[in-house]
Design a protein around this motif. Structure first.
Motif, mmCIF file in Angstrom:
data_model
loop_
_atom_site.group_PDB
_atom_site.id
_atom_site.type_symbol
_atom_site.label_atom_id
_atom_site.label_comp_id
_atom_site.label_asym_id
_atom_site.label_seq_id
_atom_site.Cartn_x
_atom_site.Cartn_y
_atom_site.Cartn_z
ATOM 1 N N THR A 36 0.805 -1.226 0.000
ATOM 2 C CA THR A 36 0.000 0.000 0.000
ATOM 3 C C THR A 36 0.836 1.274 0.000
ATOM 4 O OG1 THR A 36 -0.184 -0.146 2.410
ATOM 5 C CG2 THR A 36 -2.007 -1.038 1.135
ATOM 6 N N VAL A 37 2.109 1.164 0.384
ATOM 7 C CA VAL A 37 2.968 2.355 0.374
ATOM 8 C C VAL A 37 3.058 2.955 -1.026
ATOM 9 C CG1 VAL A 37 5.174 1.174 -0.060
ATOM 10 C CG2 VAL A 37 5.138 3.310 1.238
ATOM 11 N N SER A 38 2.832 2.113 -2.043
ATOM 12 C CA SER A 38 2.846 2.599 -3.425
ATOM 13 C C SER A 38 1.814 3.703 -3.642
ATOM 14 C CB SER A 38 2.585 1.433 -4.382
ATOM 15 O OG SER A 38 2.645 1.871 -5.717
ATOM 16 N N LEU A 39 0.666 3.599 -2.950
ATOM 17 C CA LEU A 39 -0.368 4.638 -3.052
ATOM 18 C C LEU A 39 0.138 5.954 -2.474
ATOM 19 C CD1 LEU A 39 -3.526 2.598 -1.986
ATOM 20 C CD2 LEU A 39 -2.957 3.389 -4.290
ATOM 21 N N GLU A 40 0.861 5.871 -1.363
ATOM 22 C CA GLU A 40 1.415 7.068 -0.742
ATOM 23 C C GLU A 40 2.425 7.741 -1.670
ATOM 24 O OE1 GLU A 40 3.352 8.390 3.571
ATOM 25 O OE2 GLU A 40 3.118 6.268 3.073
ATOM 26 N N ILE B 251 8.700 -21.488 -3.372
ATOM 27 C CA ILE B 251 7.490 -22.252 -3.025
ATOM 28 C C ILE B 251 6.330 -21.299 -2.738
ATOM 29 C CG2 ILE B 251 6.449 -23.826 -1.337
ATOM 30 C CD1 ILE B 251 9.283 -25.060 -1.009
ATOM 31 N N ASN B 252 6.611 -20.257 -1.947
ATOM 32 C CA ASN B 252 5.577 -19.248 -1.667
ATOM 33 C C ASN B 252 5.064 -18.601 -2.946
ATOM 34 O OD1 ASN B 252 5.407 -19.440 1.124
ATOM 35 N ND2 ASN B 252 7.129 -18.057 1.452
ATOM 36 N N TYR B 253 6.005 -18.331 -3.868
ATOM 37 C CA TYR B 253 5.646 -17.681 -5.129
ATOM 38 C C TYR B 253 4.709 -18.574 -5.955
ATOM 39 C CZ TYR B 253 6.107 -15.446 -9.688
ATOM 40 O OH TYR B 253 5.843 -14.837 -10.897
ATOM 41 N N LEU B 254 5.030 -19.869 -6.027
ATOM 42 C CA LEU B 254 4.194 -20.803 -6.789
ATOM 43 C C LEU B 254 2.791 -20.907 -6.186
ATOM 44 C CD1 LEU B 254 6.617 -23.759 -7.625
ATOM 45 C CD2 LEU B 254 5.752 -21.997 -9.177
ATOM 46 N N ILE B 255 2.723 -20.964 -4.860
ATOM 47 C CA ILE B 255 1.421 -21.034 -4.188
ATOM 48 C C ILE B 255 0.610 -19.777 -4.480
ATOM 49 C CG2 ILE B 255 0.256 -21.103 -1.935
ATOM 50 C CD1 ILE B 255 2.696 -22.736 -0.915
ATOM 51 N N MET B 256 1.270 -18.630 -4.364
ATOM 52 C CA MET B 256 0.581 -17.359 -4.593
ATOM 53 C C MET B 256 0.085 -17.251 -6.035
ATOM 54 S SD MET B 256 1.983 -13.506 -3.808
ATOM 55 C CE MET B 256 2.148 -13.835 -2.064
ATOM 56 N N LYS B 257 0.925 -17.642 -6.969
ATOM 57 C CA LYS B 257 0.555 -17.574 -8.392
ATOM 58 C C LYS B 257 -0.661 -18.440 -8.694
ATOM 59 C CE LYS B 257 2.419 -16.120 -11.765
ATOM 60 N NZ LYS B 257 2.075 -14.944 -12.596
ATOM 61 N N SER B 258 -0.765 -19.562 -7.989
ATOM 62 C CA SER B 258 -1.884 -20.475 -8.241
ATOM 63 C C SER B 258 -3.195 -19.967 -7.641
ATOM 64 C CB SER B 258 -1.567 -21.864 -7.678
ATOM 65 O OG SER B 258 -1.541 -21.838 -6.266
ATOM 66 N N LEU B 259 -3.106 -19.057 -6.689
ATOM 67 C CA LEU B 259 -4.303 -18.589 -5.991
ATOM 68 C C LEU B 259 -4.843 -17.253 -6.495
ATOM 69 C CD1 LEU B 259 -3.332 -19.508 -2.305
ATOM 70 C CD2 LEU B 259 -5.034 -20.653 -3.734
ATOM 71 N N VAL B 260 -3.946 -16.347 -6.888
ATOM 72 C CA VAL B 260 -4.405 -15.004 -7.276
ATOM 73 C C VAL B 260 -5.050 -15.025 -8.656
ATOM 74 C CG1 VAL B 260 -2.652 -13.848 -5.875
ATOM 75 C CG2 VAL B 260 -2.170 -14.321 -8.274
ATOM 76 N N LYS B 261 -5.988 -14.081 -8.853
ATOM 77 C CA LYS B 261 -6.695 -14.022 -10.130
ATOM 78 C C LYS B 261 -6.435 -12.717 -10.881
ATOM 79 C CE LYS B 261 -10.963 -12.595 -7.746
ATOM 80 N NZ LYS B 261 -12.374 -12.903 -7.495
ATOM 81 N N VAL B 262 -5.308 -12.035 -10.568
ATOM 82 C CA VAL B 262 -4.942 -10.804 -11.274
ATOM 83 C C VAL B 262 -3.523 -10.948 -11.829
ATOM 84 C CG1 VAL B 262 -6.462 -9.246 -9.997
ATOM 85 C CG2 VAL B 262 -4.193 -9.765 -9.089
ATOM 86 N N LYS B 263 -3.235 -10.155 -12.859
ATOM 87 C CA LYS B 263 -1.931 -10.256 -13.532
ATOM 88 C C LYS B 263 -0.832 -9.480 -12.822
ATOM 89 C CE LYS B 263 -3.261 -8.706 -17.613
ATOM 90 N NZ LYS B 263 -3.247 -8.386 -19.066
ATOM 91 N N PHE B 264 -1.234 -8.452 -12.040
ATOM 92 C CA PHE B 264 -0.250 -7.542 -11.478
ATOM 93 C C PHE B 264 -0.238 -7.571 -9.953
ATOM 94 C CE2 PHE B 264 -1.665 -5.767 -15.570
ATOM 95 C CZ PHE B 264 -0.458 -5.739 -16.242
ATOM 96 N N ALA B 265 0.853 -7.061 -9.388
ATOM 97 C CA ALA B 265 0.988 -7.002 -7.925
ATOM 98 C C ALA B 265 0.552 -5.649 -7.380
ATOM 99 C CB ALA B 265 2.439 -7.281 -7.534
ATOM 100 N N ASN B 266 0.731 -4.608 -8.181
ATOM 101 C CA ASN B 266 0.476 -3.242 -7.727
ATOM 102 C C ASN B 266 -0.974 -2.825 -7.973
ATOM 103 O OD1 ASN B 266 0.463 -0.129 -8.522
ATOM 104 N ND2 ASN B 266 2.093 -0.469 -7.049
ATOM 105 N N ILE B 267 -1.589 -2.160 -6.984
ATOM 106 C CA ILE B 267 -2.998 -1.776 -7.068
ATOM 107 C C ILE B 267 -3.277 -0.834 -8.251
ATOM 108 C CG2 ILE B 267 -2.615 0.058 -5.358
ATOM 109 C CD1 ILE B 267 -5.914 -1.846 -5.905
ATOM 110 N N ILE B 268 -2.353 0.073 -8.545
ATOM 111 C CA ILE B 268 -2.526 0.996 -9.678
ATOM 112 C C ILE B 268 -2.573 0.207 -10.983
ATOM 113 C CG2 ILE B 268 -1.499 2.904 -10.987
ATOM 114 C CD1 ILE B 268 -2.557 3.861 -8.323
ATOM 115 N N ASN B 269 -1.677 -0.763 -11.106
ATOM 116 C CA ASN B 269 -1.643 -1.598 -12.310
ATOM 117 C C ASN B 269 -2.878 -2.491 -12.403
ATOM 118 O OD1 ASN B 269 0.854 -0.470 -12.828
ATOM 119 N ND2 ASN B 269 2.009 -2.204 -12.024
#
Length: 376
Positions: A268-272, A289-307
């Motif tokens: 969220t600091v990106s918003l600031e 391992i964390n990255y693979l788990i996260m990739k399998s769960l999220v349904k958006v292409k980007f990490a940043n809220i603006i993007n």
């Protein structure tokens, strides 16, 4: 006397909670508080039942490795909240901790009103969680207006209060004693030790690369009171003379407003940063391992809220393998050498913020909701 228990799970939540409670204290001084909080709530004179450092973990594997410790803290929190008998349990962010506590508390004492600030990002992953929240959360305070539809659909009481990081500040702070005539590049390495342990070595190597080419930049690391000294210790081994570490909230705001560029951990600091009209890139790196788990769960292409909102990359994202000193160096240099490109990013971010910015103070709006529950 009315009672409020404030439940946070990391420094960013502690900061958000403190701004709301500060407003609530102005509206009503006759409230007793207790918390799971950090330095910001402590500065308001609010005791914490334990240090939030004890529950601040990042990534699935880190959480799994500390699951027994987290469960113990969840149970300890529940026990203390029930003993305190608050009128309101005010939980902020960190849903995997705070909402688990809220659920247990509501089962034991349904009379305690549960108000949660910063809704879980169901628009990114695990949308089905919303149905469950209805059983134990009385009211959600939302950062973004587009979140309302998810809660309205399940008839869960919610209010769009806006994001405090998007409020315009008119304060002018003299930072000449910090900048000493140099151009400032702000660095945001995160608030958790699990983040700074990974990102700081990369960022220090990036600063080394910059120093080989330039001598006009000062790199200011935006720390928290909780991790400031840990960062100072890490910096000692790198012998970098053009790095400052700051943790004071007002000074950090002044430094950011006077920064030429920012490199920030995804969050969220990106918003600031966008709100300060400073061009930036974001970085993020977790274990594979964390990255693979996260990739399998999220349904958006980007990490940043603006993007995410724009469905395209406006702020460059250097993630995982791309999160290294050389790639950061190349991206920063490109922005510094192409001011028109940097200005286009700032304009695009400002346009996006105008779409999601609340017309009133989010702190005041959140405090008003709390007040209503205290008098009802």
């Amino acid at each position: 006397m009315k009672k409020v228990f404030i439940l946070t799970g990391e420094p960013s939540g502690d900061k958000l909670a403190s701004t709301v409670i500060s407003k609530l204290k102005q509206q009503n001084s006759e409230i007793e508080y207790l918390s799971v909080g950090g330095s910001n709530l402590a500065n308001l004179g609010i005791k914490s039942i334990f240090d939030i450092k004890e529950i601040t973990f990042m990534g699935f594997t880190s959480v799994l490795m500390n699951i027994l410790k987290i469960k113990k803290k969840i149970n300890q929190s529940v026990e203390q909240i029930i003993k305190f008998k608050p009128d309101i349990l005010f939980s902020v962010d960190s849903p995997d901790f705070t909402l688990r506590v809220a659920e247990k508390v509501k089962k034991i004492n349904p009379n305690i009103k549960t108000i949660h600030y910063v809704a879980p990002q169901i628009w990114i992953w695990r949308e089905g969680r919303v149905k469950k929240f209805k059983r134990f959360i009385d009211h959600f305070l939302l950062l973004f207006n587009f979140e309302k539809k998810y809660f309205d659909k399940e008839d869960i009481l919610n209010t769009f209060v806006g994001h405090p990081l998007l409020e315009k500040s008119n304060s002018k702070i003299d930072i000449s004693n910090i900048s000493k005539g140099k151009k400032i590049i702000s660095i945001f390495p995160g608030s958790r030790s699990s983040e700074t342990n990974v990102l700081l070595p990369i960022l220090f190597d990036f600063i080394k690369l910059m120093n080989e080419k330039f001598n006009e930049y000062l790199f200011v690391i935006h720390a928290t009171e909780e991790n400031k000294y840990e960062i100072i210790e890490k910096l000692k081994t790198y012998k970098l003379s053009n790095v400052e570490i700051i943790s004071d909230r007002n000074i950090k705001s002044g430094v950011l407003l006077n920064s030429l560029f920012a490199v920030a951990k995804s969050g969220t600091v990106s918003l600031e940063i966008c709100n300060a009209k400073v061009p930036s890139i974001i970085i993020y790196k977790i274990n594979f391992i964390n990255y693979l788990i996260m990739k399998s769960l999220v349904k958006v292409k980007f990490a940043n809220i603006i993007n995410i909102i724009n469905n395209k990359e406006i702020i460059p994202e250097l993630l995982q393998n791309e999160c290294n000193a050389k790639e950061i160096f190349k991206s920063v240099i490109y922005f510094l050498r192409n001011p028109d490109f940097a200005n286009k990013q700032v304009q695009a971010c400002e346009k996006t913020l105008d779409q999601i910015r609340s017309k009133s103070s989010s702190d005041e709006e959140a405090a008003k909701i709390l007040s209503k529950y205290l008098v009802s």
